[in-house]
Design a protein around this motif. Structure first.
Motif, PDB file in Angstrom:
ATOM      1  N   ASP A   1      -0.687   1.922   1.171  1.00  0.00           N
ATOM      2  CA  ASP A   1      -0.504   3.105   2.021  1.00  0.00           C
ATOM      3  C   ASP A   1       0.967   3.509   2.108  1.00  0.00           C
ATOM      4  O   ASP A   1       1.348   4.316   2.960  1.00  0.00           O
ATOM      5  CB  ASP A   1      -1.081   2.866   3.419  1.00  0.00           C
ATOM      6  CG  ASP A   1      -0.411   1.699   4.145  1.00  0.00           C
ATOM      7  OD1 ASP A   1       0.551   1.122   3.590  1.00  0.00           O
ATOM      8  OD2 ASP A   1      -0.847   1.372   5.267  1.00  0.00           O
TER       9      ASP A   1
ATOM     10  N   GLY B   1      -5.198   6.229   2.250  1.00  0.00           N
ATOM     11  CA  GLY B   1      -4.962   6.949   3.495  1.00  0.00           C
ATOM     12  C   GLY B   1      -6.189   7.019   4.358  1.00  0.00           C
ATOM     13  O   GLY B   1      -6.312   7.900   5.214  1.00  0.00           O
ATOM     14  N   SER B   2      -7.123   6.084   4.150  1.00  0.00           N
ATOM     15  CA  SER B   2      -8.413   6.135   4.844  1.00  0.00           C
ATOM     16  C   SER B   2      -8.275   5.958   6.354  1.00  0.00           C
ATOM     17  O   SER B   2      -9.151   6.376   7.112  1.00  0.00           O
ATOM     18  CB  SER B   2      -9.363   5.075   4.280  1.00  0.00           C
ATOM     19  OG  SER B   2      -8.810   3.774   4.430  1.00  0.00           O
TER      20      SER B   2
ATOM     21  N   ASN C   1      -4.222  12.360   5.077  1.00  0.00           N
ATOM     22  CA  ASN C   1      -4.692  11.652   3.891  1.00  0.00           C
ATOM     23  C   ASN C   1      -4.615  12.571   2.670  1.00  0.00           C
ATOM     24  O   ASN C   1      -4.122  12.188   1.603  1.00  0.00           O
ATOM     25  CB  ASN C   1      -6.128  11.171   4.109  1.00  0.00           C
ATOM     26  CG  ASN C   1      -6.638  10.232   3.030  1.00  0.00           C
ATOM     27  OD1 ASN C   1      -5.948   9.944   2.050  1.00  0.00           O
ATOM     28  ND2 ASN C   1      -7.863   9.758   3.195  1.00  0.00           N
TER      29      ASN C   1
END
Length: 272
Positions: free
Chosen positions: A83, A103-104, A111
């Motif tokens: 990330d 980017g969950s 995201n």
């Protein structure tokens, strides 16, 4: 060697699947490559960020570069679950074949924005990008709010041009507690909505029939980590006890590599 983007596009059309294995050092890399060579199939070696922190992108790239020369099957190097945009871009510059910007855990808009930045940079250098939407359970992710929304997947795909998407459909990282339950209804909805290779995370412990079924619904890559490092560490611990004072890394580790190869081959068989 065929470009990873070409392989994924081909697999996406033919319901075939690339298996990605998380690795930790040169020994399990060797076991993974040996199993792929025997099966004569491409394989992906995936570096988790904790391994990158321990060894560095340059060392990991050098290890895999040597293996690419040693083996005849295509071997791809992937940065897994990152990330940190800076680290993703550094991996692109070092020569990784693909990177995953995860980017969950972010709001959808963020995201998409950050994934797009990675995609634009990586694509300019011929590197594949994986994104994630929804949640893969485990590693602190609990509760029932894990399914990827179809509309979110569509937005992510259309607004970023990402090459593959990991979708939350019920799988989990680590060892499963109880029976794994994939939401195939949601997976099929996503598959029909986007023309992008999908990725199944948390492959360890998923029944073979479920894995094979997922391949008909757009899954073009499956990730396996826990099964490999568990086979490695448990067998190594036992072998060290057996060797006692005679335990010595090259000889002791080499004794247990066939058992790691067997675990690798098990998943290659599932997607054959």
């Amino acid at each position: 060697m065929k470009k990873l983007s070409e392989l994924l596009a081909e697999y996406h059309k033919t319901d075939e699947c690339l298996v990605g294995y998380n690795f930790n050092d040169v020994w399990d890399v060797q076991a993974i490559c040996e199993a792929a060579e025997r099966k004569n199939v491409p394989v992906m070696l995936m570096a988790y960020t904790k391994v990158v922190d321990a060894l560095g992108l340059d060392v990991l790239h050098a290890i895999v570069a040597c293996m690419k020369k040693r083996y005849s099957v295509p071997v791809y190097l992937h940065l897994d679950h990152c990330d940190d945009i800076t680290l993703c871009l550094q991996a692109v510059d070092v020569g990784f074949d693909s990177v995953m910007f995860d980017g969950s855990h972010m709001p959808l808009e963020e995201n998409i924005k950050l994934t797009k930045q990675v995609v634009d940079y990586a694509h300019a250098k011929g590197v594949v990008v994986e994104a994630e939407i929804g949640k893969i359970r485990g590693r602190g992710v609990d509760g029932d709010d894990y399914l990827a929304a179809v509309s979110d997947v569509v937005q992510l795909a259309e607004q970023t041009g990402v090459d593959m998407i990991a979708v939350g459909i019920g799988t989990a990282h680590g060892h499963y507690e109880g029976k794994p339950e994939i939401n195939f209804d949601r997976l099929l909805e996503i598959h029909k909505a986007v023309d992008v290779p999908l990725v199944l995370h948390g492959g360890t412990g998923i029944p073979e029939q479920d894995i094979r079924r997922s391949l008909t619904m757009g899954i073009s890559k499956i990730n396996v980590g826990t099964a490999i490092h568990t086979a490695y560490m448990q067998n190594l611990g036992q072998q060290i006890q057996l060797d006692g004072l005679d335990a010595y890394p090259p000889f002791t580790i080499k004794k247990i590599l066939p058992q790691v190869e067997k675990e690798v081959a098990n998943y290659l068989e599932m997607v054959d």
